[in-house]
Every structure is written in C-alpha cells, then in structure tokens.
Scaffold this motif. Structure first.
Motif, mmCIF file in Angstrom:
data_model
loop_
_atom_site.group_PDB
_atom_site.id
_atom_site.type_symbol
_atom_site.label_atom_id
_atom_site.label_comp_id
_atom_site.label_asym_id
_atom_site.label_seq_id
_atom_site.Cartn_x
_atom_site.Cartn_y
_atom_site.Cartn_z
ATOM 1 N N LYS A 237 0.712 -1.290 -0.162
ATOM 2 C CA LYS A 237 -0.107 0.061 -0.131
ATOM 3 C C LYS A 237 0.636 1.252 -0.113
ATOM 4 C CE LYS A 237 -4.195 -0.373 -0.585
ATOM 5 N NZ LYS A 237 -4.747 0.108 -1.894
ATOM 6 N N LEU A 238 1.740 1.021 0.874
ATOM 7 C CA LEU A 238 2.652 2.470 0.899
ATOM 8 C C LEU A 238 3.531 2.657 -0.415
ATOM 9 C CD1 LEU A 238 3.973 1.810 4.449
ATOM 10 C CD2 LEU A 238 2.959 3.791 3.807
ATOM 11 N N THR A 239 3.813 1.528 -1.213
ATOM 12 C CA THR A 239 4.713 1.675 -2.540
ATOM 13 C C THR A 239 3.384 2.170 -3.308
ATOM 14 O OG1 THR A 239 5.808 -0.252 -2.185
ATOM 15 C CG2 THR A 239 5.642 0.285 -4.448
ATOM 16 N N GLU A 240 2.019 1.947 -3.321
ATOM 17 C CA GLU A 240 1.376 2.451 -4.046
ATOM 18 C C GLU A 240 1.201 4.046 -3.927
ATOM 19 O OE1 GLU A 240 -2.642 0.430 -3.707
ATOM 20 O OE2 GLU A 240 -3.621 1.943 -4.862
ATOM 21 N N ILE A 241 1.293 4.356 -2.660
ATOM 22 C CA ILE A 241 1.181 5.862 -2.272
ATOM 23 C C ILE A 241 2.229 6.616 -2.439
ATOM 24 C CG2 ILE A 241 0.683 7.549 -0.217
ATOM 25 C CD1 ILE A 241 -0.626 5.114 1.041
ATOM 26 N N TYR A 242 3.673 6.007 -2.186
ATOM 27 C CA TYR A 242 4.868 6.730 -2.240
ATOM 28 C C TYR A 242 5.701 6.368 -3.579
ATOM 29 C CZ TYR A 242 4.121 8.850 2.443
ATOM 30 O OH TYR A 242 3.428 9.523 3.304
ATOM 31 N N GLY A 243 5.573 5.146 -4.015
ATOM 32 C CA GLY A 243 6.539 4.806 -4.971
ATOM 33 C C GLY A 243 7.129 3.705 -4.230
ATOM 34 N N GLU A 244 8.188 3.171 -4.909
ATOM 35 C CA GLU A 244 9.155 1.975 -4.337
ATOM 36 C C GLU A 244 10.259 2.520 -3.401
ATOM 37 O OE1 GLU A 244 9.545 -0.908 -5.012
ATOM 38 O OE2 GLU A 244 7.818 -1.172 -6.433
ATOM 39 N N GLU A 245 10.134 1.901 -2.216
ATOM 40 C CA GLU A 245 11.209 1.886 -1.259
ATOM 41 C C GLU A 245 11.093 0.799 -0.243
ATOM 42 O OE1 GLU A 245 11.679 5.209 2.257
ATOM 43 O OE2 GLU A 245 10.989 6.086 0.369
ATOM 44 N N ASP A 246 12.168 0.528 0.385
ATOM 45 C CA ASP A 246 12.030 -0.631 1.492
ATOM 46 C C ASP A 246 11.144 0.058 2.885
ATOM 47 O OD1 ASP A 246 12.610 -2.342 3.285
ATOM 48 O OD2 ASP A 246 14.627 -1.930 3.493
ATOM 49 N N TRP A 247 10.192 -0.377 3.038
ATOM 50 C CA TRP A 247 9.144 0.201 4.057
ATOM 51 C C TRP A 247 9.467 -0.581 5.410
ATOM 52 C CZ3 TRP A 247 7.412 4.581 2.946
ATOM 53 C CH2 TRP A 247 7.338 5.125 1.789
ATOM 54 N N GLU A 248 9.942 -1.774 5.488
ATOM 55 C CA GLU A 248 9.782 -2.725 6.594
ATOM 56 C C GLU A 248 10.747 -1.727 7.857
ATOM 57 O OE1 GLU A 248 8.559 -4.976 7.075
ATOM 58 O OE2 GLU A 248 8.224 -5.655 5.170
ATOM 59 N N ALA A 249 11.507 -0.679 7.204
ATOM 60 C CA ALA A 249 12.294 -0.167 8.417
ATOM 61 C C ALA A 249 11.288 1.141 8.828
ATOM 62 C CB ALA A 249 13.597 0.512 7.856
ATOM 63 N N THR A 250 10.410 1.737 8.000
ATOM 64 C CA THR A 250 9.498 2.845 8.460
ATOM 65 C C THR A 250 8.250 2.271 8.902
ATOM 66 O OG1 THR A 250 10.372 3.615 6.176
ATOM 67 C CG2 THR A 250 8.702 4.949 7.349
ATOM 68 N N ILE A 251 7.668 1.344 8.890
ATOM 69 C CA ILE A 251 6.274 0.905 9.225
ATOM 70 C C ILE A 251 6.412 0.681 10.920
ATOM 71 C CG2 ILE A 251 4.545 -0.551 9.250
ATOM 72 C CD1 ILE A 251 5.282 -1.178 6.375
ATOM 73 N N LYS A 252 5.566 0.942 11.502
ATOM 74 C CA LYS A 252 5.633 0.784 12.900
ATOM 75 C C LYS A 252 5.458 -0.725 13.090
ATOM 76 C CE LYS A 252 1.834 1.685 15.580
ATOM 77 N NZ LYS A 252 1.428 0.344 16.422
ATOM 78 N N LYS A 253 6.243 -1.304 14.343
ATOM 79 C CA LYS A 253 6.450 -2.620 14.462
ATOM 80 C C LYS A 253 5.428 -2.801 15.556
ATOM 81 C CE LYS A 253 10.126 -4.009 12.053
ATOM 82 N NZ LYS A 253 10.408 -2.609 11.356
ATOM 83 N N ASP A 254 4.686 -3.868 15.538
ATOM 84 C CA ASP A 254 3.660 -4.388 16.878
ATOM 85 C C ASP A 254 4.411 -4.286 17.963
ATOM 86 O OD1 ASP A 254 1.656 -4.075 15.109
ATOM 87 O OD2 ASP A 254 1.499 -6.248 14.627
ATOM 88 N N ASP A 255 5.724 -4.833 17.946
ATOM 89 C CA ASP A 255 6.293 -4.989 19.222
ATOM 90 C C ASP A 255 7.325 -3.873 19.766
ATOM 91 O OD1 ASP A 255 8.326 -5.102 17.489
ATOM 92 O OD2 ASP A 255 9.155 -7.151 17.961
ATOM 93 N N GLU A 256 6.942 -2.698 19.163
ATOM 94 C CA GLU A 256 7.760 -1.646 19.421
ATOM 95 C C GLU A 256 7.263 -1.201 20.994
ATOM 96 O OE1 GLU A 256 8.400 2.708 17.302
ATOM 97 O OE2 GLU A 256 7.771 0.905 16.044
ATOM 98 N N ALA A 257 8.152 -1.050 21.574
ATOM 99 C CA ALA A 257 7.882 -0.491 22.949
ATOM 100 C C ALA A 257 6.945 0.835 23.202
ATOM 101 C CB ALA A 257 9.136 -0.129 23.775
ATOM 102 N N PRO A 258 5.877 0.944 24.018
ATOM 103 C CA PRO A 258 4.989 2.065 24.076
ATOM 104 C C PRO A 258 6.104 3.331 24.398
ATOM 105 C CG PRO A 258 4.580 0.519 25.784
ATOM 106 C CD PRO A 258 5.426 0.001 24.787
ATOM 107 N N VAL A 259 5.548 4.312 23.810
ATOM 108 C CA VAL A 259 6.256 5.733 24.220
ATOM 109 C C VAL A 259 5.969 5.954 25.751
ATOM 110 C CG1 VAL A 259 6.801 8.033 23.632
ATOM 111 C CG2 VAL A 259 6.167 6.427 21.841
ATOM 112 N N GLU A 260 7.095 6.456 26.415
ATOM 113 C CA GLU A 260 6.980 6.834 27.880
ATOM 114 C C GLU A 260 5.892 7.866 28.018
ATOM 115 O OE1 GLU A 260 8.162 5.083 30.590
ATOM 116 O OE2 GLU A 260 9.009 3.933 29.037
ATOM 117 N N ALA A 261 4.957 7.453 28.903
ATOM 118 C CA ALA A 261 3.840 8.746 29.192
ATOM 119 C C ALA A 261 4.386 10.074 29.680
ATOM 120 C CB ALA A 261 2.664 7.955 29.994
ATOM 121 N N ALA A 262 5.755 9.829 30.198
ATOM 122 C CA ALA A 262 6.152 11.082 30.915
ATOM 123 C C ALA A 262 6.767 11.887 29.830
ATOM 124 C CB ALA A 262 7.006 10.758 31.913
ATOM 125 N N GLU A 263 7.060 11.266 28.559
ATOM 126 C CA GLU A 263 7.777 11.965 27.514
ATOM 127 C C GLU A 263 7.393 13.527 27.475
ATOM 128 O OE1 GLU A 263 7.797 10.740 23.576
ATOM 129 O OE2 GLU A 263 9.504 9.316 24.027
#
Ligand SMILES: Nc1ncnc2c1ncn2[C@@H]1O[C@H](COP(=O)(O)OP(=O)(O)OP(=O)(O)O)[C@@H](O)[C@H]1O
Length: 263
Positions: A237-263
């Motif tokens: 989908k991202l390629t359809e929107i933006y064109g070719e690129e390696d999206w794996e590094a950009t897309i939010k990972k499900d296991d990504e730690a939640p951002v600290e509320a205190a930020e």
C-alpha cells in the motif's frame, strides 16, 4: 461533520492538485493525511477553509456549504476551524499570552481587538489552555524566546481558543526533533479526544501517523488511494502511495515499546 464532494483544485499554472476528492469526516475523528511531496495534502487542507479557493466541488461543514459562502459568512464559519501550521505563524514580538488571545480576534469587535482588550473569560480560557499544554509559566515570555516545541504548543492553544469543531493541521512536526514531534502529536490527539474535536493532520512521518490516529488517508497525484486504519498500511500500500522504497524499516512494528507517558 465535514464532507468534501468532488473537490477539484487546478492552479493557474495548470497543476491539477486535487482531482475530484470525496471525503467524509465524522465528528471527533482524527485522521492523518499522508502522501509524497506534491500529492496535494496542503492544497486539500487549505481548500477546506478556502485559504485556497477550490476550482469546483463542494465543502460542507455540518449543514453549511462553505464553498457557497460570501466573505462575511466565510469569516464567521472559519471560527469553527482552527488551523495549526508547520512554522507556527506566531507574532514574534508579542507574548505567549497575546499570541494565544489572537485566536479570539475573529470574535471580538474591531476596536477592542485594536486595543487588544479581550474579555476576562477569554483571558481565563487562555490561562487554562496554557496550563493544559504545560506553558503557564511562560505566559509573559515573548514568542521569539521559545523553543520549536513550545512555539507549537502556543500555536495549538491559539487554535483551540477559537473553540473550533475541526482542526486543520499542516505538518505540525516538520520543524521538530523526533521526541518533540511525538509529544506534539500526542498532545494534539489527546486534546481532540478531550474536546470531541475532529482533525485532519497533514503529516510526512508515516510511523508517527500510524502511532496516533485511527484513520489514514493516502493521497497521490491529487487522488485518494488509501482510506483505512493505520495497520492496513502494508508495504504494498505504501508503495502505491509513495512509490518504491524499503518500507520495513519505516512501518511501526507491533512489538515496538510504547512511548513513555512522561515524555
Ligand atoms: N500556489 C501554487 N501555484 C501553483 N501550483 C501549486 C501551488 N501550490 C501547490 N501547487 C502545486 O499543486 C500540487 C500539490 O501541491 P501541495 O503543496 O498541495 O502538495 P503537498 O502534498 O502538500 O506537498 P508537500 O508535502 O511537499 O508540502 C503540486 O504539483 C504543486 O506544485
């Protein structure tokens, strides 16, 4: 509460920035507008409050057709749409408080605004908003003494003191570092939820959009090519929107730690 019908914008240069865009945004919904440079995101946001005049099509805000209004009525309707800009658009030599109160200029009479004499209830509300965004202690500082993140908080207060129903947000984090960007996006989304506000946020950072909003609109060459939840933004989908690129590094990972509320 906001409805775009076959919205077209063709600039004098012949650039067709929007090609018959249809879009409906219910009350209280916060959505992100993504897409490559030149896709028409800023044009779309600015056609809604007619800072840019659409070439054809209609914009409805609740029961009012904005595209059919004369200048006086349009000025009144614009009060219901707060705008937040990438470059903050503060008046540098004025104080934080004065900048926030300038959001009320559409409401107070001409002479009163000239003398910058605002009703006490507006001043009280400005203090409440500054307190909410953590800037109460800065109320008397000049805008040019603030950091980027602080300036954007002032910009947010100035939009909210209008008591809008809809926020139009144009690249709010483009001039900020990653941590401040997250703080500002979180703040905007929290405030929308607290106040039942709808918002359209034009944002370049896909991962940031995915993290905070319920709905993403992908724009390409002036057309909507994606309308769905953040998790539906697959690499294809991202390629359809933006064109070719390696999206794996950009897309939010499900296991990504939640951002600290205190930020
Ligand atoms: N004032 C203008 N006069 C002529 N053409 C314009 C004007 N503003 C924008 N355009 C053109 O309209 C198209 C859409 O531009 P727009 O700024 O809306 O895109 P965008 O998605 O917001 O891009 P960016 O992310 O780079 O800000 C582009 O082709 C652009 O060159």
């Amino acid at each position: 509460m906001l409805r775009l019908e076959k919205l077209v914008k063709t600039y004098k240069t012949g650039d067709q920035a929007l090609k018959a865009v249809d879009l409906e945004v219910p009350s209280g919904q916060v959505l992100a507008l993504i897409g490559p440079s030149g896709a028409g995101k800023s044009t779309l946001i600015r056609c809604i409050n007619r800072l840019v005049e659409p070439s054809s099509g209609k914009v409805w805000l609740a029961e009012t057709e904005l595209t059919g209004l004369g200048q006086g009525a349009l000025r009144r309707e614009r009060r219901r749409m707060g705008m937040i800009f990438q470059e903050y658009a503060l008046v540098e030599r004025l104080t934080v408080m004065e900048n926030v109160l300038s959001g009320r200029l559409g409401y107070v009479g001409f002479w009163r605004s000239l003398a910058r004499r605002f009703p006490q209830k507006d001043v009280d509300e400005a203090f409440r908003l500054l307190d909410r965004v953590g800037l109460l202690h800065m109320a008397d500082k000049r805008a040019d003494e603030l950091s980027g993140g602080q300036r954007q908080r002032v910009g947010i207060c100035r939009a909210l003191i209008q008591d809008p129903k809809l926020l139009l947000v144009d690249e709010p984090t483009a001039s900020l570092d990653p941590k401040t960007s997250r703080q500002i996006m979180r703040l905007i989304c929290e405030l929308c939820e607290e106040r039942g506000l709808a918002a359209i946020i034009n944002i370049h950072d896909v991962a940031l959009a995915q993290r905070f909003v319920q709905r993403v609109i992908g724009l390409r060459f002036g057309e909507i090519v994606y309308d769905g939840p953040p998790d539906g933004l697959s690499p294809d989908k991202l390629t359809e929107i933006y064109g070719e690129e390696d999206w794996e590094a950009t897309i939010k990972k499900d296991d990504e730690a939640p951002v600290e509320a205190a930020e």
